[in-house]
Scaffold this motif. Structure first.
Motif, mmCIF file in Angstrom:
data_model
loop_
_atom_site.group_PDB
_atom_site.id
_atom_site.type_symbol
_atom_site.label_atom_id
_atom_site.label_comp_id
_atom_site.label_asym_id
_atom_site.label_seq_id
_atom_site.Cartn_x
_atom_site.Cartn_y
_atom_site.Cartn_z
ATOM 1 N N ARG A 45 -26.421 -28.548 -61.879
ATOM 2 C CA ARG A 45 -26.721 -27.142 -60.393
ATOM 3 C C ARG A 45 -27.317 -27.764 -59.448
ATOM 4 N NH1 ARG A 45 -27.497 -22.859 -64.283
ATOM 5 N NH2 ARG A 45 -29.839 -23.580 -64.263
ATOM 6 N N ALA A 46 -29.029 -28.303 -59.381
ATOM 7 C CA ALA A 46 -29.459 -28.209 -58.304
ATOM 8 C C ALA A 46 -28.943 -29.605 -56.879
ATOM 9 C CB ALA A 46 -31.209 -28.884 -58.782
ATOM 10 N N HIS A 47 -28.160 -30.711 -58.233
ATOM 11 C CA HIS A 47 -27.672 -31.621 -57.409
ATOM 12 C C HIS A 47 -27.195 -30.721 -56.174
ATOM 13 C CE1 HIS A 47 -28.858 -34.890 -59.944
ATOM 14 N NE2 HIS A 47 -30.323 -33.714 -59.799
ATOM 15 N N HIS A 48 -25.417 -29.932 -56.666
ATOM 16 C CA HIS A 48 -24.728 -29.598 -56.480
ATOM 17 C C HIS A 48 -25.622 -28.946 -55.055
ATOM 18 C CE1 HIS A 48 -21.010 -28.067 -54.965
ATOM 19 N NE2 HIS A 48 -21.307 -26.771 -55.528
ATOM 20 N N ALA A 49 -26.447 -28.138 -54.731
ATOM 21 C CA ALA A 49 -27.001 -26.776 -54.408
ATOM 22 C C ALA A 49 -27.375 -27.655 -53.128
ATOM 23 C CB ALA A 49 -28.314 -25.944 -54.417
ATOM 24 N N TRP A 50 -27.816 -28.629 -53.167
ATOM 25 C CA TRP A 50 -29.142 -29.868 -52.225
ATOM 26 C C TRP A 50 -27.637 -30.740 -51.554
ATOM 27 C CZ3 TRP A 50 -33.851 -29.053 -50.498
ATOM 28 C CH2 TRP A 50 -34.481 -28.266 -51.160
ATOM 29 N N SER A 51 -27.471 -31.509 -52.229
ATOM 30 C CA SER A 51 -25.656 -31.959 -51.691
ATOM 31 C C SER A 51 -25.087 -31.132 -50.877
ATOM 32 C CB SER A 51 -25.113 -32.333 -52.128
ATOM 33 O OG SER A 51 -23.084 -32.602 -51.305
ATOM 34 N N THR A 52 -24.330 -29.454 -50.818
ATOM 35 C CA THR A 52 -23.737 -28.798 -50.399
ATOM 36 C C THR A 52 -24.491 -28.292 -48.933
ATOM 37 O OG1 THR A 52 -22.513 -28.367 -52.312
ATOM 38 C CG2 THR A 52 -22.716 -26.169 -50.400
ATOM 39 N N ALA A 53 -26.162 -28.082 -48.944
ATOM 40 C CA ALA A 53 -27.154 -27.982 -47.998
ATOM 41 C C ALA A 53 -27.055 -29.014 -46.975
ATOM 42 C CB ALA A 53 -27.877 -27.333 -48.218
ATOM 43 N N GLY A 54 -26.503 -29.529 -47.566
ATOM 44 C CA GLY A 54 -26.743 -31.786 -45.976
ATOM 45 C C GLY A 54 -28.061 -32.655 -47.119
ATOM 46 N N TYR A 55 -28.316 -31.961 -47.690
ATOM 47 C CA TYR A 55 -29.348 -33.352 -48.211
ATOM 48 C C TYR A 55 -28.389 -34.287 -49.015
ATOM 49 C CZ TYR A 55 -32.883 -30.057 -46.833
ATOM 50 O OH TYR A 55 -33.640 -29.127 -45.952
ATOM 51 N N GLU A 56 -29.237 -35.834 -49.018
ATOM 52 C CA GLU A 56 -28.193 -36.534 -50.027
ATOM 53 C C GLU A 56 -29.368 -37.435 -50.897
ATOM 54 O OE1 GLU A 56 -27.295 -39.440 -46.897
ATOM 55 O OE2 GLU A 56 -25.743 -38.706 -46.167
ATOM 56 N N ARG A 57 -29.041 -37.949 -51.247
ATOM 57 C CA ARG A 57 -30.179 -38.466 -52.516
ATOM 58 C C ARG A 57 -30.376 -40.005 -52.672
ATOM 59 N NH1 ARG A 57 -29.434 -38.498 -59.538
ATOM 60 N NH2 ARG A 57 -30.388 -40.309 -59.709
ATOM 61 N N GLU A 58 -31.630 -40.186 -52.530
ATOM 62 C CA GLU A 58 -32.171 -41.369 -52.088
ATOM 63 C C GLU A 58 -32.150 -42.337 -53.444
ATOM 64 O OE1 GLU A 58 -35.263 -42.005 -48.951
ATOM 65 O OE2 GLU A 58 -33.741 -41.574 -47.967
ATOM 66 N N ASP A 59 -31.610 -43.183 -54.005
ATOM 67 C CA ASP A 59 -31.630 -43.836 -55.194
ATOM 68 C C ASP A 59 -32.852 -44.631 -55.098
ATOM 69 O OD1 ASP A 59 -29.882 -41.993 -56.669
ATOM 70 O OD2 ASP A 59 -28.342 -43.901 -56.525
ATOM 71 N N ARG A 60 -33.509 -44.779 -53.821
ATOM 72 C CA ARG A 60 -33.732 -46.812 -54.230
ATOM 73 C C ARG A 60 -36.126 -45.810 -54.150
ATOM 74 N NH1 ARG A 60 -34.689 -47.204 -47.482
ATOM 75 N NH2 ARG A 60 -34.930 -44.865 -46.693
ATOM 76 N N TRP A 61 -36.057 -44.962 -54.394
ATOM 77 C CA TRP A 61 -37.023 -44.535 -54.681
ATOM 78 C C TRP A 61 -37.425 -43.745 -55.793
ATOM 79 C CZ3 TRP A 61 -40.496 -45.706 -50.799
ATOM 80 C CH2 TRP A 61 -39.561 -45.875 -49.228
ATOM 81 N N ARG A 62 -38.157 -43.994 -56.163
ATOM 82 C CA ARG A 62 -38.870 -43.880 -56.964
ATOM 83 C C ARG A 62 -40.177 -42.161 -57.665
ATOM 84 N NH1 ARG A 62 -34.744 -42.542 -59.259
ATOM 85 N NH2 ARG A 62 -33.505 -43.677 -60.098
ATOM 86 N N ARG A 63 -40.817 -41.695 -58.415
ATOM 87 C CA ARG A 63 -41.281 -40.951 -57.480
ATOM 88 C C ARG A 63 -42.467 -41.220 -59.208
ATOM 89 N NH1 ARG A 63 -42.327 -34.882 -59.231
ATOM 90 N NH2 ARG A 63 -44.894 -34.522 -58.369
ATOM 91 N N TRP A 64 -44.447 -41.899 -58.721
ATOM 92 C CA TRP A 64 -44.970 -42.240 -59.486
ATOM 93 C C TRP A 64 -45.747 -41.080 -59.099
ATOM 94 C CZ3 TRP A 64 -45.631 -48.111 -60.245
ATOM 95 C CH2 TRP A 64 -45.228 -48.843 -60.568
ATOM 96 N N THR A 65 -46.183 -40.306 -60.839
ATOM 97 C CA THR A 65 -47.205 -39.323 -60.784
ATOM 98 C C THR A 65 -48.871 -40.741 -61.555
ATOM 99 O OG1 THR A 65 -46.202 -38.512 -62.923
ATOM 100 C CG2 THR A 65 -46.109 -38.109 -60.417
ATOM 101 N N LYS A 66 -50.115 -39.567 -61.687
ATOM 102 C CA LYS A 66 -50.995 -39.554 -62.087
ATOM 103 C C LYS A 66 -51.588 -38.524 -62.216
ATOM 104 C CE LYS A 66 -55.400 -41.901 -62.902
ATOM 105 N NZ LYS A 66 -55.863 -42.865 -61.930
ATOM 106 N N PRO A 67 -51.923 -37.811 -63.693
ATOM 107 C CA PRO A 67 -52.660 -36.341 -63.476
ATOM 108 C C PRO A 67 -54.106 -36.452 -63.662
ATOM 109 C CG PRO A 67 -51.573 -37.113 -65.279
ATOM 110 C CD PRO A 67 -51.457 -38.294 -64.375
ATOM 111 N N LEU A 68 -54.863 -35.824 -62.478
ATOM 112 C CA LEU A 68 -56.074 -35.814 -61.891
ATOM 113 C C LEU A 68 -57.092 -35.211 -62.867
ATOM 114 C CD1 LEU A 68 -54.912 -36.127 -57.847
ATOM 115 C CD2 LEU A 68 -55.130 -37.868 -59.436
ATOM 116 N N THR A 69 -56.330 -34.661 -63.739
ATOM 117 C CA THR A 69 -57.480 -33.068 -64.468
ATOM 118 C C THR A 69 -56.486 -33.622 -65.719
ATOM 119 O OG1 THR A 69 -55.998 -31.748 -64.016
ATOM 120 C CG2 THR A 69 -58.250 -32.115 -62.428
ATOM 121 N N SER A 70 -56.991 -33.078 -66.628
ATOM 122 C CA SER A 70 -57.004 -32.830 -68.025
ATOM 123 C C SER A 70 -56.418 -31.857 -68.488
ATOM 124 C CB SER A 70 -57.417 -33.510 -69.306
ATOM 125 O OG SER A 70 -58.645 -33.156 -69.051
#
Length: 141
Positions: free
Chosen positions: A116-141
């Motif tokens: 549902r969010a993909h559709h909403a963002w697309s309708t708003a003119g945003y495009e998915r960028e598959d070449r990026w991935r998010r990398w995360t690391k918690p800094l607190t426990s």
């Protein structure tokens, strides 16, 4: 017809925002607590934009600006108020903020399985960028 009021969030609203997200948003974040949201509002009082209708919180978007990136998070609308232009109004306010501070591109964090969010963002003119991935690391426990 009642007009949607778009404004920034107030520190006293933090508990209400957390309750709202539990009803209207998909997923949770490590910063979805009173301390995290309070810190956001304190550090950048214009970042958390809300939509209000007759005193009822009906939508949010976080328009974070760090001086380099224009990042969008927590675009959420109450299920009972969707498809009424609220997300469009919130994104317009966020984009106006970014342009005013020199932002060049809005970058939205969207859950992979939230179609549902993909559709909403697309309708708003945003495009998915598959070449990026998010990398995360918690800094607190």
């Amino acid at each position: 017809m009642t007009t949607i009021k778009i404004r920034t969030a107030h520190p006293a609203e933090v508990p209400d925002l957390l309750t709202f997200w539990s009803k209207a948003a998909e997923g949770t974040s490590i910063t979805d607590d009173e301390a995290g949201v309070s810190r956001l509002i304190e550090r950048d009082p214009e970042a958390l934009i809300v939509a209000e209708l007759d005193g009822l919180l009906v939508g949010t978007v976080i328009a974070g600006w760090d001086g380099w990136r224009a990042s969008l998070y927590r675009l959420a609308v109450l299920p009972s108020h969707r498809r009424q232009g609220i997300s469009k109004a919130l994104l317009a306010a966020a984009e106006q903020r970014f342009v005013a501070v020199g932002g060049r591109r809005g970058d939205a964090m969207v859950l992979e399985d939230n179609e549902r969010a993909h559709h909403a963002w697309s309708t708003a003119g945003y495009e998915r960028e598959d070449r990026w991935r998010r990398w995360t690391k918690p800094l607190t426990s």
